[in-house]
Design an enzyme around this catalytic site. Structure first.
Site, mmCIF file in Angstrom:
data_model
loop_
_atom_site.group_PDB
_atom_site.id
_atom_site.type_symbol
_atom_site.label_atom_id
_atom_site.label_comp_id
_atom_site.label_asym_id
_atom_site.label_seq_id
_atom_site.Cartn_x
_atom_site.Cartn_y
_atom_site.Cartn_z
ATOM 1 N N GLU A 255 12.364 79.686 42.532
ATOM 2 C CA GLU A 255 13.004 80.609 41.578
ATOM 3 C C GLU A 255 13.832 79.755 40.638
ATOM 4 O O GLU A 255 14.884 79.244 41.015
ATOM 5 C CB GLU A 255 13.895 81.618 42.315
ATOM 6 C CG GLU A 255 13.151 82.537 43.265
ATOM 7 C CD GLU A 255 12.184 83.492 42.570
ATOM 8 O OE1 GLU A 255 12.303 83.684 41.337
ATOM 9 O OE2 GLU A 255 11.294 84.024 43.258
ATOM 10 N N CYS A 289 20.843 83.304 36.279
ATOM 11 C CA CYS A 289 19.525 82.922 35.764
ATOM 12 C C CYS A 289 19.049 83.980 34.788
ATOM 13 O O CYS A 289 18.323 83.690 33.851
ATOM 14 C CB CYS A 289 18.548 82.753 36.919
ATOM 15 S SG CYS A 289 18.505 84.152 38.028
HETATM 16 P P1 NAD Z 1 20.316 72.725 40.411
HETATM 17 O O1 NAD Z 1 18.840 72.731 40.183
HETATM 18 O O2 NAD Z 1 21.129 71.644 39.786
HETATM 19 O O3 NAD Z 1 20.626 72.639 41.991
HETATM 20 C C1 NAD Z 1 20.085 73.558 42.891
HETATM 21 C C2 NAD Z 1 20.033 72.959 44.283
HETATM 22 O O4 NAD Z 1 19.124 71.868 44.296
HETATM 23 C C3 NAD Z 1 21.358 72.420 44.799
HETATM 24 O O5 NAD Z 1 21.521 72.808 46.143
HETATM 25 C C4 NAD Z 1 21.157 70.913 44.718
HETATM 26 O O6 NAD Z 1 21.897 70.194 45.685
HETATM 27 C C5 NAD Z 1 19.696 70.803 45.039
HETATM 28 N N1 NAD Z 1 19.053 69.535 44.670
HETATM 29 C C6 NAD Z 1 19.511 68.566 43.843
HETATM 30 N N2 NAD Z 1 18.613 67.559 43.769
HETATM 31 C C7 NAD Z 1 17.567 67.906 44.541
HETATM 32 C C8 NAD Z 1 16.330 67.294 44.856
HETATM 33 N N3 NAD Z 1 15.967 66.123 44.358
HETATM 34 N N4 NAD Z 1 15.487 67.936 45.695
HETATM 35 C C9 NAD Z 1 15.819 69.130 46.198
HETATM 36 N N5 NAD Z 1 16.977 69.765 45.938
HETATM 37 C C10 NAD Z 1 17.849 69.155 45.114
HETATM 38 O O7 NAD Z 1 20.806 74.160 39.970
HETATM 39 P P2 NAD Z 1 22.282 74.686 39.826
HETATM 40 O O8 NAD Z 1 22.924 73.959 38.701
HETATM 41 O O9 NAD Z 1 22.962 74.740 41.147
HETATM 42 O O10 NAD Z 1 21.981 76.201 39.395
HETATM 43 C C11 NAD Z 1 21.687 76.549 38.089
HETATM 44 C C12 NAD Z 1 20.198 76.725 37.851
HETATM 45 O O11 NAD Z 1 19.633 77.617 38.794
HETATM 46 C C13 NAD Z 1 19.919 77.364 36.502
HETATM 47 O O12 NAD Z 1 18.827 76.720 35.893
HETATM 48 C C14 NAD Z 1 19.568 78.788 36.848
HETATM 49 O O13 NAD Z 1 18.797 79.454 35.897
HETATM 50 C C15 NAD Z 1 18.844 78.604 38.125
HETATM 51 N N6 NAD Z 1 18.809 79.863 38.879
HETATM 52 C C16 NAD Z 1 17.622 80.526 39.026
HETATM 53 C C17 NAD Z 1 17.579 81.750 39.694
HETATM 54 C C18 NAD Z 1 16.306 82.514 39.877
HETATM 55 O O14 NAD Z 1 16.263 83.341 40.771
HETATM 56 N N7 NAD Z 1 15.283 82.316 39.079
HETATM 57 C C19 NAD Z 1 18.766 82.276 40.203
HETATM 58 C C20 NAD Z 1 19.947 81.579 40.025
HETATM 59 C C21 NAD Z 1 19.957 80.366 39.376
#
Ligand code: NAD
Length: 481
Positions: A255, A289
């Protein structure tokens, strides 16, 4: 000094592995984005701790009946409703989301738990007769849902510190799966709080383990460990695509980001439309999001709509997140606020007009309205995950649809019109996971299917009911009848 710390004690959290609280030599500090104070510290798992959690999860075979799973989830919901203030204080302290937002989030988390409890009781198995064609036989096919053979890895973002976690954990509990959760390192305290609530409600600890840490160190192990059958991830596009490349032959639910439009046609009630625009842009500090990230407005009503959005933005109170009268707290950190300032300045340099906002103090960032925005500007082409409202004019519905479909994203959308012919075109032609008529793109209930296409996701949905489907194997059993 913020009032947050007077309500919330400092939390030192250990990993939750196999029912034990495991402390580690290294810890990760968590700061209040508004006051800068340290509100907690969590243990940092290394690869060894992740492997240990995976082995414990794999060895455990859940035996809870549907009734027992449902009772645990309902009990956790009741506990959470009793502790609403404490739980929302914690979200506010570690994320800077205002109390209005964090209280709303707790209500949503309780809903997720209650829906999960209902779904745990529901068997959606189907029965097919097989004598339907000339070469059919007198047999029946029965479908059954089974938990995965392996472990589920769940990785969550910062923006809804507890609800993102709930949307992963609850369907896993409802289906008797075993999950290892890695919450966002920016907001890990709410995840531990939520896990403890479930243990208190009776969840066997092997069914949910929590490992916080540095993703650079432990993410690959969480994605590729041999016991992992499914990775469920919510977060940004770049990490989502990294996961898709890394996780190999495993089921994946991704997501990802959004760039959702609110489309306002020339017949729209502009008071209602501008209410939706402002709420969709600034609730949760614009960090959803499905926040309104672009306002696409018919040129005939552009001026009047913009004036209303501006007036409502000026009335949107932001400041200390712990102050209950505020409509908005901070964004997640000062770096995020600096990023918004940069993309807004770039847009202004390219001809956009700043009507209000773009004022920054640490992680506080004022709600910002820009007009004369063109679709190719970075402030709209890329996801701006904060309280920024770029207003873009269009001439007709063809152009509105073209602009709307013109980014890499395809999560959700909101449409303001009463003309049925336009409504049906939007419903058919917008390349998104959701079209909401007279609602913000973020409107949903926790039960219903939710998720995007294109760069916003692979099309597998979340929401309690759909997550239950993706977290299970459908087995068919056939018998003579
Ligand atoms: P992010 O992608 O920076 O981080 C998300 C998670 O990924 C964190 O737990 C982080 O520690 C982890 N992560 C970091 N590096 C990784 C790797 N190499 N492999 C696996 N996991 C790793 O996102 P964020 O800044 O926490 O959240 C914001 C983003 O999330 C925005 O783009 C937003 O649109 C999206 N979002 C999407 C939805 C949806 O349902 N479509 C909902 C909420 C947020």
């Amino acid at each position: 000094m913020s009032t947050v710390l007077e309500n919330t004690n400092f939390r030192a959290e250990a990993l939750r592995i196999g029912g034990e609280k495991l402390r580690t030599a290294r810890t990760l500090d968590v700061y209040n984005p508004y006051s800068g104070e340290r509100v907690g510290a969590v243990a940092m798992a290394g690869i060894g701790e992740v492997r240990r959690a995976m082995d414990i999860a794999q060895a455990y075979k859940p035996t809870l009946s549907r009734y027992e799973r449902s009772a645990i989830l309902n009990r956790a919901a009741a506990l959470l409703r009793e502790r609403m203030e404490e739980a929302s204080d914690l979200i506010t302290a570690e994320s800077g989301l205002c109390k209005k937002d964090s209280l709303y989030e707790i209500g949503r988390v309780a809903d997720v738990l209650n829906f999960g409890a209902n779904e745990a009781l529901r068997d959606d198995g189907q029965v097919f007769s097989c004598d339907l064609t000339p070469h059919g036989k007198k047999r029946k096919v029965i479908t059954m849902r089974e938990p995965l053979l392996g472990v589920i890895t769940a990785i969550t973002p910062f923006n809804h510190p507890m609800n993102q976690v709930a949307h992963k954990v609850v369907p896993s509990v409802a289906t008797n799966n075993r999950m290892v959760l890695k919450p966002s390192e920016k907001v890990p305290l709410s995840a531990y709080y939520f896990a403890d609530l479930l243990y208190e409600a009776g969840l066997p600890p092997e069914m949910l383990q929590v490992v916080s840490g540095d993703p650079a160190e432990i993410a690959d192990e969480l994605l590729t460990h041999r016991h992992v059958d499914l990775v469920t991830f919510t977060g940004g596009v770049s990490i989502g695509k990294y996961i898709a490349a890394k996780a190999g032959y495993r089921r994946m639910v991704l997501e990802l980001g959004g760039n959702d439009p609110l489309i306002v046609m020339d017949d729209a009630d502009l008071d209602k439309a501008s209410d939706l625009a402002v709420q969709g842009s600034y609730k949760n500090s614009g960090q959803r999001c499905t926040a309104v990230k672009r306002m696409l407005v018919h040129h005939k009503v552009l001026g009047e709509f913009t004036e209303r959005v501006l007036a409502k933005t000026l009335a949107w109170r932001h400041g200390d997140p712990a102050d209950r009268s505020n409509d908005m707290g901070t964004v997640i950190d000062a770096a995020a606020a600096r990023h918004f300032e940069k993309v807004v300045n770039e847009a202004v340099a390219q001809g956009a007009r700043l009507l209000t906002g773009n004022v920054r103090a640490g992680a506080l960032y004022a709600p910002t309205v820009l007009d004369r925005v063109r679709p190719e500007m970075a402030v709209v082409r890329e996801e701006t995950f904060g309280p920024v409202s770029p207003i873009i004019g269009f001439q007709d519905i063809d152009e509105a649809i073209r602009i709307s479909n013109g980014t890499a994203y395809g999560l959700s959308s909101g449409v303001c019109t009463n003309r049925l012919d336009d409504v049906t075109r939007f419903a058919r032609e917008l390349q998104v996971g959701t079209v909401n008529l007279w609602e913000v793109p973020g409107y949903r209930i926790e039960l219903t299917p939710f998720g995007g296409i294109k760069d916003s996701g692979l099309g597998y949905k979340e929401g309690v009911q759909e997550a239950i489907k993706s977290f299970t194997n459908c087995k068919t059993f056939t018998l003579p009848w």
